[in-house]
Design a protein around this motif. Structure first.
Motif, PDB file in Angstrom:
ATOM      1  N   LYS A 197      77.956  35.201  26.836  1.00 30.47           N
ATOM      2  CA  LYS A 197      78.424  36.280  25.963  1.00 30.47           C
ATOM      3  C   LYS A 197      77.370  37.378  25.850  1.00 30.47           C
ATOM      4  N   ASN A 198      77.854  38.628  25.781  1.00 31.14           N
ATOM      5  CA  ASN A 198      76.945  39.736  25.501  1.00 31.14           C
ATOM      6  C   ASN A 198      76.890  39.963  23.996  1.00 31.14           C
ATOM      7  N   ILE A 199      76.257  41.044  23.551  1.00 30.49           N
ATOM      8  CA  ILE A 199      76.097  41.271  22.107  1.00 30.49           C
ATOM      9  C   ILE A 199      77.424  41.551  21.408  1.00 30.49           C
ATOM     10  N   ASN A 200      78.490  41.888  22.181  1.00 30.67           N
ATOM     11  CA  ASN A 200      79.819  42.136  21.604  1.00 30.67           C
ATOM     12  C   ASN A 200      80.717  40.904  21.689  1.00 30.67           C
ATOM     13  N   ASP A 201      80.137  39.723  21.983  1.00 25.21           N
ATOM     14  CA  ASP A 201      80.877  38.468  22.143  1.00 25.21           C
ATOM     15  C   ASP A 201      81.906  38.523  23.269  1.00 25.21           C
ATOM     16  N   GLU A 202      81.628  39.305  24.302  1.00 25.76           N
ATOM     17  CA  GLU A 202      82.478  39.352  25.484  1.00 25.76           C
ATOM     18  C   GLU A 202      81.841  38.489  26.568  1.00 25.76           C
ATOM     19  N   CYS A 203      82.655  37.736  27.283  1.00 28.04           N
ATOM     20  CA  CYS A 203      82.142  36.851  28.344  1.00 28.04           C
ATOM     21  C   CYS A 203      82.061  37.644  29.643  1.00 28.04           C
ATOM     22  N   VAL A 204      80.953  38.319  29.862  1.00 29.04           N
ATOM     23  CA  VAL A 204      80.826  39.180  31.037  1.00 29.04           C
ATOM     24  C   VAL A 204      79.534  38.983  31.811  1.00 29.04           C
ATOM     25  N   MET A 205      78.610  38.189  31.295  1.00 30.17           N
ATOM     26  CA  MET A 205      77.318  38.028  31.954  1.00 30.17           C
ATOM     27  C   MET A 205      77.360  36.771  32.831  1.00 30.17           C
ATOM     28  N   GLY A 249      77.909  27.910  28.826  1.00 25.89           N
ATOM     29  CA  GLY A 249      78.781  28.752  29.640  1.00 25.89           C
ATOM     30  C   GLY A 249      80.169  28.807  29.020  1.00 25.89           C
ATOM     31  N   TYR A 250      80.804  29.963  29.112  1.00 31.80           N
ATOM     32  CA  TYR A 250      82.120  30.170  28.506  1.00 31.80           C
ATOM     33  C   TYR A 250      83.158  30.508  29.572  1.00 31.80           C
ATOM     34  N   ILE A 251      84.386  29.982  29.385  1.00 31.98           N
ATOM     35  CA  ILE A 251      85.517  30.312  30.246  1.00 31.98           C
ATOM     36  C   ILE A 251      86.149  31.587  29.697  1.00 31.98           C
ATOM     37  N   GLN A 252      86.446  32.543  30.605  1.00 32.76           N
ATOM     38  CA  GLN A 252      87.091  33.788  30.183  1.00 32.76           C
ATOM     39  C   GLN A 252      88.589  33.569  29.993  1.00 32.76           C
ATOM     40  N   HIS A 253      89.105  34.093  28.871  1.00 32.68           N
ATOM     41  CA  HIS A 253      90.543  34.117  28.604  1.00 32.68           C
ATOM     42  C   HIS A 253      90.893  35.538  28.164  1.00 32.68           C
ATOM     43  N   PRO A 254      90.978  36.488  29.107  1.00 34.02           N
ATOM     44  CA  PRO A 254      91.236  37.881  28.742  1.00 34.02           C
ATOM     45  C   PRO A 254      92.557  38.047  27.989  1.00 34.02           C
ATOM     46  N   GLY A 255      92.530  38.809  26.925  1.00 33.86           N
ATOM     47  CA  GLY A 255      93.730  39.090  26.149  1.00 33.86           C
ATOM     48  C   GLY A 255      94.117  38.010  25.162  1.00 33.86           C
TER      49      GLY A 255
END
Length: 92
Positions: A79-87, A39-45
């Motif tokens: 992470k999704n296929i674009n390495d964004e933590c959104v799932m 699991g990943y912590i989101q750090h937007p920006g």
């Protein structure tokens, strides 16, 4: 009467017990197979938008996966296929 019971009913009961046991053990094994992911912590920006944390599951268990599994801590994501933590991830 006693021999009729032994010859007819007893074997049928043994077969019913065996079939029931087979289905019960299969269901137990299936429920334990859970996909464990990081699991990943989101750090937007931020330069690194996702920071690895705890182990979680993709299977919806009804409880979101959080840092340290403490309710007040931030949620964890996959992470999704674009390495964004959104799932969303769930507690194993």
């Amino acid at each position: 009467m006693k021999t009729k019971f032994s010859q007819l009913i007893l074997p049928m009961l043994v077969v019913v017990f065996a079939v029931t046991s087979a289905f019960t053990s299969h269901a137990e094994n299936k429920s334990k197979s859970v996909a464990i992911v990081t699991g990943y912590i989101q750090h937007p920006g931020a330069e690194e938008p996702c920071e690895a944390s705890n182990q979680c599951t993709t299977v919806n268990t009804g409880t979101f996966c959080k840092v340290g599994q403490i309710a007040t801590n931030p949620r964890l994501w996959d992470k999704n296929i674009n390495d964004e933590c959104v799932m969303p991830l769930y507690r194993p």
